[in-house]
Design an enzyme around this catalytic site. Structure first.
Site, short mmCIF file in Angstrom:
data_model
loop_
_atom_site.label_atom_id
_atom_site.label_comp_id
_atom_site.label_asym_id
_atom_site.label_seq_id
_atom_site.Cartn_x
_atom_site.Cartn_y
_atom_site.Cartn_z
N ASP A 190 45.00 -12.50 -11.50
CA ASP A 190 46.10 -11.80 -10.77
C ASP A 190 46.33 -11.46 -9.25
OD1 ASP A 190 48.99 -10.84 -10.19
OD2 ASP A 190 48.90 -9.82 -12.45
N HIS A 243 56.85 -4.90 -13.76
CA HIS A 243 55.82 -5.88 -13.59
C HIS A 243 54.68 -5.16 -12.21
CE1 HIS A 243 57.87 -9.27 -11.02
NE2 HIS A 243 57.39 -7.71 -10.15
N HIS A 282 55.03 -9.88 -16.39
CA HIS A 282 54.17 -9.23 -16.42
C HIS A 282 53.76 -7.68 -17.22
CE1 HIS A 282 49.66 -9.59 -15.43
NE2 HIS A 282 49.41 -9.23 -16.78
N HIS A 295 47.68 -9.85 -7.77
CA HIS A 295 48.35 -7.92 -7.72
C HIS A 295 47.72 -7.51 -8.48
CE1 HIS A 295 51.61 -11.24 -6.91
NE2 HIS A 295 51.66 -10.63 -5.74
N ASP A 303 47.94 -13.65 -15.03
CA ASP A 303 49.11 -14.18 -14.20
C ASP A 303 48.68 -14.94 -13.64
OD1 ASP A 303 51.15 -13.79 -12.14
OD2 ASP A 303 51.30 -12.03 -12.65
N ASP A 308 50.09 -16.14 -10.70
CA ASP A 308 50.20 -16.12 -9.81
C ASP A 308 48.25 -15.88 -8.89
OD1 ASP A 308 49.70 -13.89 -9.54
OD2 ASP A 308 51.92 -13.18 -9.02
N ASP A 313 49.00 -4.70 -10.45
CA ASP A 313 49.97 -4.29 -11.07
C ASP A 313 49.57 -3.11 -11.72
OD1 ASP A 313 51.16 -6.93 -10.39
OD2 ASP A 313 50.99 -7.72 -12.86
N GLU A 331 54.11 -14.92 -16.65
CA GLU A 331 54.97 -15.20 -14.63
C GLU A 331 55.02 -16.52 -15.23
OE1 GLU A 331 56.69 -12.85 -13.29
OE2 GLU A 331 55.41 -11.19 -13.95
#
Length: 325
Positions: A128, A145, A105, A130, A236, A238, A132, A281
């Site tokens: 996401d 990332h 990312h 996260h 992302d 994830d 980031d 990712e």
């Protein structure tokens, strides 16, 4: 072809097989795996798109890429993203909706920067687990990332130290034009930044409370409150629950279901303002079985298809006629 959005979409694919924004090998294999799963064919057949594949970027090896402070591999990340920014700008100049297949990312730096360089202010929808949005000075890991948004936001410009090969980056996104969806693993520094800048966020708590339809309605209300700007969707894998997409570097339990994840893309497609997409990712080396890898890659393909009008209710050709007995 009957699609959710009437106009024919022209898609430009770019592969960015890059892994230096984090420590786990394998994420550089993502672009080719997603292609091999039939992305281009399915965009044509199921979403009625025209597709031009620009191939994979080739990134130079950077020797002696020592950390700057705690920030790891800054030269490789800075150079790769400059190259990607130029490539995205070229795809957009050719008139396509850009789809960047990562890669980690950190590549969002170049993808969003190149998109913004085409002259228009952007809205960014960041899906996401996260945020980031760590700066190099708040990051607990030093992996870039986990930092890409901080380099792009005007309001954080004064908080970014000088890094080798990052001088080309100019902040290009306003905090008010960002929406996060799916957050569930946010560092303390990131939490402070999100609250301090008043960035709109929908953590998984809000997704559970409101439901994904209301989340997307409020997302669009927020980003379209004054001026409707082109949308950059940075997704992302994830963000999805590990039961759906386990082959990724930093999975976090309690994520989006497959249905919620695809609904996000369908809703953004319906706006008619989607201008660029990142899918990042996917890491086959983090899958424990072939089925885990296949599930993750197929989810990535389906997210892209949702962005371009593939609807779950099905499609038929405009000239379809019922056979007569």
């Amino acid at each position: 072809m009957r699609r959710a959005v009437g106009q024919l979409r022209s898609v430009g694919l770019i592969g960015a097989p890059f892994s230096k924004g984090q420590a786990r090998d394998g994420v550089q294999l993502g672009p080719d795996l997603i292609r091999t799963a039939g992305l281009e064919h399915r965009l044509r057949e199921q979403a009625g798109c025209e597709v031009k594949d620009y191939g994979n970027l080739t990134f130079e090896h950077v020797s002696n890429d020592e950390p700057i402070g705690s920030t790891k591999r800054p030269r490789a990340v800075g150079r790769a993203n400059k190259q990607l920014a130029n490539a995205v700008q070229r795809v957009k100049s050719d008139g396509h909706t850009c789809v960047m297949l990562g890669g980690d990312h950190s590549l969002a730096i170049g993808s969003i920067h190149g998109h913004a360089a085409c002259g228009s202010e952007l809205s960014v929808v960041w899906v996401d687990a996260h945020a980031d949005i760590n700066t190099p000075l708040t990051s607990p890991t030093g992996n870039i990332h986990g930092q890409p948004m901080s380099y792009l936001i005007h309001e954080l410009h004064t908080k970014i130290p000088v890094l080798a090969d990052f001088s080309w980056i100019k902040p290009c996104i306003a905090a008010k034009d960002i929406v996060y969806i799916g957050l569930r693993d946010v560092d303390p520094g990131e939490h402070y930044i999100l609250k301090h800048l008043g960035i709109k966020t929908f953590s998984m708590t809000e997704v559970d409370h409101l439901g994904i339809a209301k989340v997307m309605e409020q997302t669009c209300d927020h980003i379209f409150s004054k001026v409707k700007k082109p949308i950059h969707l940075s997704y992302d894998i994830d963000a999805l629950d590990p039961s759906v997409a386990p082959a990724t570097g930093t999975p976090v339990v309690g994520g989006l279901t497959y249905r919620e994840g695809v609904y996000i893309t369908e809703h953004i497609c319906q706006t008619g303002l989607l201008s660029a997409v990142d899918i990042v990712e996917v890491n086959p080396k983090q899958g424990r079985t072939e089925e885990e890898v296949r599930s993750t890659v197929n989810a990535a393909v389906d997210l892209v298809l949702g962005c371009f009008g593939r609807v779950r209710e099905g499609l038929h050709q405009d000239d379809y006629r019922m056979p007569e007995p």
